[in-house]
Write an enzyme that holds these catalytic residues in place. Structure first.
Site, PDB file in Angstrom:
ATOM      1  N   ASP A  67       0.850  -1.193   0.000  1.00 46.74           N
ATOM      2  CA  ASP A  67       0.000   0.000   0.000  1.00 46.74           C
ATOM      3  C   ASP A  67       0.886   1.242   0.000  1.00 46.74           C
ATOM      4  O   ASP A  67       2.045   1.190   0.438  1.00 46.74           O
ATOM      5  CB  ASP A  67      -0.878   0.033   1.257  1.00 46.74           C
ATOM      6  CG  ASP A  67      -1.799  -1.174   1.340  1.00 46.74           C
ATOM      7  OD1 ASP A  67      -2.120  -1.739   0.282  1.00 46.74           O
ATOM      8  OD2 ASP A  67      -2.178  -1.539   2.470  1.00 46.74           O
TER       9      ASP A  67
HETATM   10  N1  URA Z   1      -0.971  -6.030   3.774  1.00 47.04           N
HETATM   11  C1  URA Z   1      -1.511  -4.787   3.836  1.00 47.04           C
HETATM   12  O1  URA Z   1      -2.556  -4.586   4.438  1.00 47.04           O
HETATM   13  N2  URA Z   1      -0.860  -3.801   3.200  1.00 47.04           N
HETATM   14  C2  URA Z   1       0.294  -3.966   2.546  1.00 47.04           C
HETATM   15  O2  URA Z   1       0.835  -3.002   2.009  1.00 47.04           O
HETATM   16  C3  URA Z   1       0.852  -5.261   2.494  1.00 47.04           C
HETATM   17  C4  URA Z   1       0.198  -6.276   3.115  1.00 47.04           C
END
Ligand code: URA
Length: 240
Positions: A104
């Site tokens: 993310d």
């Molecule tokens: N899980 C998440 O919630 N976000 C990420 O960026 C990676 C794994």
């Protein structure tokens, strides 16, 4: 056997048209002899190609570790935001680079960038059990029941079932848990904790397979992986 100009351009430093100009200028050699035509065919693995006096050092694929900062998207292109590919320095850039697995925008840490689609598929497929390790700063500490629920396989808010995962509170780190998963569902780690009434405040990926993020790599910086490091990414976690 492949065209010489294609082989040289595949390494990212020169475009096809630049290679043609270099050939015309007599600056490209094949096994020590000056090349007169850029469509000559050769074997990238065994023939020695040199450009402007420097041996090409051909690599079929490239594998790059990025220490991703916040505010950067795990995509190859984005109209408004900086992407992980924008952070790859010129000398490592080549056609076809993409992030093998997405973080993310507000998640930091280890992103593997490559042009090797088969490799990416292998390390991302849950079937292959290549573990991704995260450090998650949580709103509240985990209970024994939470830890057991991770091990059993959580069900997310929308009913999605997760495979077995491992979680533990890290000693002397405040409210930071280590989470190890072999899948990459959308917002998976955040949704796993949300399903237990907890919240992820900060998230960092620290390990892929058996390769740790190089913590001496400053945020926003990249470095190429060695062949041994690539093998470590591809390795399953030893059974406890
Ligand atoms: N899980 C998440 O919630 N976000 C990420 O960026 C990676 C794994």
């Amino acid at each position: 056997m492949e065209r010489l100009d294609k082989i040289i351009a595949s390494q990212g430093k020169y475009s096809r048209s630049e290679v043609k100009k270099l050939v015309k200028a007599g600056l490209v050699t094949l096994n020590g002899s000056v090349v007169r035509s850029s469509d000559v065919k050769c074997d990238a693995d065994t023939d020695e190609i040199a450009v402007d006096g420097k041996v090409l050092g051909y690599k079929k694929h490239i594998y790059i570790m990025l220490n991703k900062p916040k505010g950067v998207v795990s995509a190859t292109e984005d109209a408004s935001q900086k992407t992980v590919i924008d952070l790859v320095p010129k000398e490592m850039k080549r056609q076809g680079l993409f992030p093998a697995g997405r973080l993310d925008s507000d998640t930091t840490g280890f992103v593997l960038i490559t042009d090797d689609g088969d490799f990416a598929h292998r390390i991302l497929s849950p079937k292959n059990h290549i573990m991704k390790t995260y450090h998650a700063t949580l709103l509240k500490e985990l209970t024994e029941a939470d830890i057991a629920a991770f091990k059993e396989g959580l069900t997310l808010g929308d009913g999605t079932k997760c495979l077995e995962a491992h979680v533990r509170m890290l000693p002397d780190r405040g409210c930071v848990a280590e989470v190890i998963i072999c899948e990459g569902k959308y917002h998976q780690v955040k949704r796993m904790f949300a399903s237990l009434g907890n919240r992820v405040v900060e998230l960092r990926r620290v390990k892929m397979g058996e390769l740790w993020l190089d913590e001496s790599l400053p945020e926003g910086c990249c470095r190429e992986l060695t062949a041994q490091e690539v093998e470590l990414v591809n390795k399953q976690m030893p059974k406890a």
